[in-house]
Enzyme design. Structure first.
Site, PDB file in Angstrom:
ATOM      1  CG  ASP A 204      -2.118   0.941   1.007  1.00 47.65           C
ATOM      2  OD1 ASP A 204      -2.046   1.789   0.089  1.00 47.65           O
ATOM      3  OD2 ASP A 204      -3.104   0.847   1.764  1.00 47.65           O
TER       4      ASP A 204
HETATM    5  C1  BGC Z   1      -4.937   3.399   0.226  1.00 49.43           C
HETATM    6  C2  BGC Z   1      -5.048   2.412  -0.910  1.00 49.43           C
HETATM    7  C3  BGC Z   1      -4.893   3.129  -2.215  1.00 49.43           C
HETATM    8  C4  BGC Z   1      -3.563   3.847  -2.233  1.00 49.43           C
HETATM    9  C5  BGC Z   1      -3.282   4.595  -3.522  1.00 49.43           C
HETATM   10  C6  BGC Z   1      -3.689   4.261   0.113  1.00 49.43           C
HETATM   11  O1  BGC Z   1      -3.717   5.303   1.028  1.00 49.43           O
HETATM   12  O2  BGC Z   1      -4.940   2.723   1.451  1.00 49.43           O
HETATM   13  O3  BGC Z   1      -6.273   1.740  -0.841  1.00 49.43           O
HETATM   14  O4  BGC Z   1      -5.005   2.220  -3.275  1.00 49.43           O
HETATM   15  O5  BGC Z   1      -3.547   4.790  -1.176  1.00 49.43           O
HETATM   16  O6  BGC Z   1      -4.047   5.721  -3.644  1.00 49.43           O
END
Ligand code: BGC
Length: 769
Positions: A280
């Site tokens: 993530d």
């Molecule tokens: C989130 C993810 C997301 C990623 C990219 C993160 O803060 O937890 O679900 O895909 O950001 O935007």
């Protein structure tokens, strides 16, 4: 060029140390069909380190911007690194799961917009219990992904809805892993049919937002296997996602993104996952540990991570073989994506067709919680609409799961199109009120966490009485919104605030005094309390957050154009404290929890309410229809279980209108050796649209794994000997037919590795006396 020349070229590039990605290709590369092994052999250490870290960060004048890496899709979340000299294209990743998150306007071309469909949130889609519908939505959604030049959609989200207050519940499907897994699998199959990839997230146990980057989730091996991993296992095995996103949190002491046991032993060795794991965004701490664990790609990628990986290889703390393995996996995925195929995307998906599907999907999935005296479908035509969310609907949550919608259909718009007349005076007042509240408050680019709802206008008793005189029914919409970065609160979010309660009370009193019905629409992203006020409403329609066609979809159900057939995939408790996780949510210490212990263990959602006799407001699986169904002729292929068992029954529409029924199969298993929930969902099906009087035969097959539980003492799935009761019904608390089969001798199923074990003793909830 012959193979030898290609090899020579690669050797030469190695010797000359050409590393810059901008370097133009002078010899065949990946795109020209050169094999992955050869490409890896020809890569410099720096190129390898850069390929395993994304390029999602752009350092602009105003500081770092996430996404927009190579300018192809502004507002996307990140890219993989491109190495032109080796014919390795960059690939683009954008967020979901509610639709593509990207900028709708672009500097390059001011003559048009780039809007994507805002689909119903995942919790709403899951309430359809209809895998065919999710596949259909996935196909259309994936078409947009492809036609907007994106390679990987960062969706679906499929964490378990452990507690009502998790801020991201709307992005997830259910409190139950069977629903979550099957919904995700259907969605992934649909999305990937387009030749685009998905990133299933957040693996694993990201069930809260409070301190999500550091909190250590502590749970038993059994809860992990039966509840928190199960859905991911189903999705991986059924649908072959190209990528998986590890989560931010720690699990039993280690960051998931740095955990070999999770990302390699379980995911690859046990489940045979062959794609790539990405972090993530900024997840985890140690890039070298992540590489070793099998977290192949670090997103969005930072120069520091690149350097650390290079240094670790040079100092011998990271085996180059591990880096090569991760590079190989990334290249294998890249080779399957549209950018690699030089797909010439149109930037013109069929948004009108997708909007029609969006509307139908939302209407098909909404859950009719209550319908006294068959008030719905709405027979009267003149209605008074109350609540800000009637006029300004919440179509999806906040954070990375938000979509920029081209438009939003409000409830008055939907009702007008469906042939209703709404109180125009009230409408004018609300619209002006909302405008005034919003005036001067610029909309930030990214909203995180729960959103404070606009204050409701203080309507006088006189105003309400007048509207009760002038209209034939009242509709009140209650809105809620939340998203990543923070969890919801009990007061004023789970529970209605004082203003909302007063509004409901006054409207209910005034309309009921005149014998006119009151209907509540719940336009929410997570479970709320209903027990305090539900008696004031004649009907309650749970619309969740229904996407851009919100008002049309709600009107379709209110009018009876669509017979509601959604069922709850998550329980609505009577009060927040009834939630089994509430005692350990969001962990200790409460203001900045470092640890959260899942003491409720396997007793998540309905598994808890049914086993411990705690009556919910609306049970798992609940959902009313405008018609009725008879369940009959339940039969089992055998009275004893061998390798599998067939269950059949007949469902007949006994009402006067067409409708569909969700048929739910629960199992009550013997619990002599280990604890068992009173019932567990083991299969489900949805009938076709049945005309009154028409029947459908439903068939289920139960396999050994379906009747097994995880036996920690043996690290294996095991079915106890004894008597099993198959309970088929319309809801977990509305079982219509039962049948019993015997298992004469205990059966042991799959044995798994003793991994991810908790490091401390957990006071597990148990139903053993
Ligand atoms: C989130 C993810 C997301 C990623 C990219 C993160 O803060 O937890 O679900 O895909 O950001 O935007």
């Amino acid at each position: 060029m012959t193979i030898n020349k290609k090899v020579l070229y690669l050797v030469l590039t190695l010797l000359t140390g050409i590393t810059a990605s901008a370097q133009q290709r002078t010899a065949p590369g990946l795109k020209d069909g050169v094999g992955i092994e050869e490409i890896v052999a020809g890569m410099s250490l720096e190129e390898k380190a850069r390929l395993v870290t994304g390029t999602g960060m752009r350092f602009g004048g105003n500081g770092p911007v996430i996404g927009d890496a190579d300018g192809r899709v502004p507002g996307a979340a990140g890219n993989t690194f491109s190495i032109a000299r080796l014919g390795i294209p960059g690939t683009v990743m954008a967020d979901g799961p509610g639709g593509i998150r990207m900028e709708p306007f672009r500097r390059k071309d001011s003559t048009r917009s780039w809007y994507a469909t805002a689909w119903p949130v995942s919790t709403l889609l899951a309430s359809s219990w209809d895998t065919a519908l999710l596949r259909k939505v996935g196909i259309a959604f994936g078409n947009e992904v492809k036609e907007y030049g994106i390679d990987i959609i960062l969706a679906p989200g499929m964490n378990i809805q452990r507690d009502p207050l998790c801020g991201r519940n709307f992005e997830y499907y259910s409190e139950d892993p069977l629903i979550s897994g099957n919904m995700a699998a259907a969605m992934i199959r649909g999305l990937q049919l387009n030749g685009t990839g998905v990133s299933v997230k957040h693996f694993a146990a990201n069930n809260q937002e409070t301190n999500r980057n550091n909190v250590d989730v502590v749970m038993s091996e059994r809860a992990l296997r039966e509840i928190y991993l199960k859905g991911f296992e189903i999705a991986v095995k059924q649908s072959g996602p190209l990528t998986i996103m590890s989560s931010y949190n720690k699990l039993n002491g280690h960051y998931t993104s740095e955990n070999l046991e999770l990302l390699t032993t379980i995911l690859r060795d046990e489940w045979k996952f062959t794609g790539i794991v990405m972090t993530d965004w900024f997840g985890g701490k140690d890039p070298v540990a992540q590489m070793k664990a099998g977290n192949d790609l670090l997103m969005p990628g930072t120069p520091q991570q690149v350097q650390k990986i290079i240094d670790a290889v040079n100092s011998g703390t990271l085996d180059i073989g591990i880096l090569d393995r991760n590079v190989r996996r990334i290249l294998t995925v890249i080779r399957q994506l549209p950018s690699f195929m030089s797909y010439s995307y149109s930037n013109k998906p069929d948004l009108a067709a997708h909007a029609a599907l969006e509307r139908a999907a939302a209407a098909e999935s909404m859950v009719l919680l209550k319908n006294e005296r068959k008030i719905l479908p709405l027979k009267v035509k003149q209605v008074a609409l109350f609540g800000n969310a009637s006029y300004d609907p919440i179509i999806g949550g906040t954070g990375s799961g938000a979509t920029n919608a081209a438009y939003t259909v409000s409830l008055p718009q939907g009702l007008l199109q469906a042939g209703y007349t709404v109180d125009e005076g009230l409408k004018k007042m609300y619209l002006e009120w909302i405008d005034r509240q919003k005036a001067g408050k610029p909309k930030p680019r990214l909203i995180l966490g729960p959103v404070k709802m606009l204050a409701e206008p203080g309507l006088s008793l006189e105003q309400i009485t007048t509207s009760a005189d002038n209209n034939q029914a009242a509709i009140i919409t209650i809105g809620r919104n939340a998203g990543e970065g923070a969890d919801r609160k009990k007061e004023g979010d789970f529970y209605l605030d004082e203003q909302e309660t007063t509004l409901l009370k006054n409207i209910s009193a005034a309309f009921h005094a005149k014998g006119k019905p009151v209907i509540v629409i719940l336009n929410i992203g997570g479970v709320i309390g209903t027990a305090d006020w539900r008696d004031m409403a004649d009907a309650i329609l749970l619309a969740w957050q229904p996407g851009q066609e919100a008002g049309n979809a709600i009107a379709d159900v209110l009018s009876g154009k669509t017979t509601p057939s959604g069922k709850l995939a998550t329980t609505f408790p009577l009060k927040y404290e009834d939630s089994p996780a509430s005692r350990n949510f969001p962990g200790m210490p409460a203001d900045n929890p470092r640890k959260v212990i899942y003491e409720e263990d396997i007793y998540v959602g309905y598994r808890y309410y049914h086993t411990f006799g705690v009556k919910p407001a609306y049970a798992f699986g609940h959902g009313l229809s405008y018609t009725s169904f008879r369940y009959e002729k339940l039969s089992l292929s055998s009275s004893g279980f061998k390798d599998s068992l067939q269950v059949t029954l007949t469902i007949t529409n006994t009402g006067t209108t067409t409708g569909r029924e969700v048929v739910q199969l629960y199992l009550a298993a013997p619990a002599k050796k280990i604890d068992k929930p009173a019932i567990e969902l083991k299969a489900f099906a949805k009938t076709a649209l049945l005309q009154p009087g028409r029947s459908e035969t439903i068939r289920f097959t139960l396999h050994l794994k379906d009747i097994s539980s995880f036996d920690t003492s043996r690290q294996a799935w095991m079915a106890e000997e004894g008597s099993y009761t198959v309970k088929v019904g319309a809801a977990s608390d509305d079982i219509r037919q039962t049948a019993v089969f015997q298992l004469p001798k205990e059966l042991t199923g799959e044995k798994v590795h003793p991994v991810l074990l908790p490091q401390e003793k957990i006071q597990q909830l148990s139903n053993r006396k």
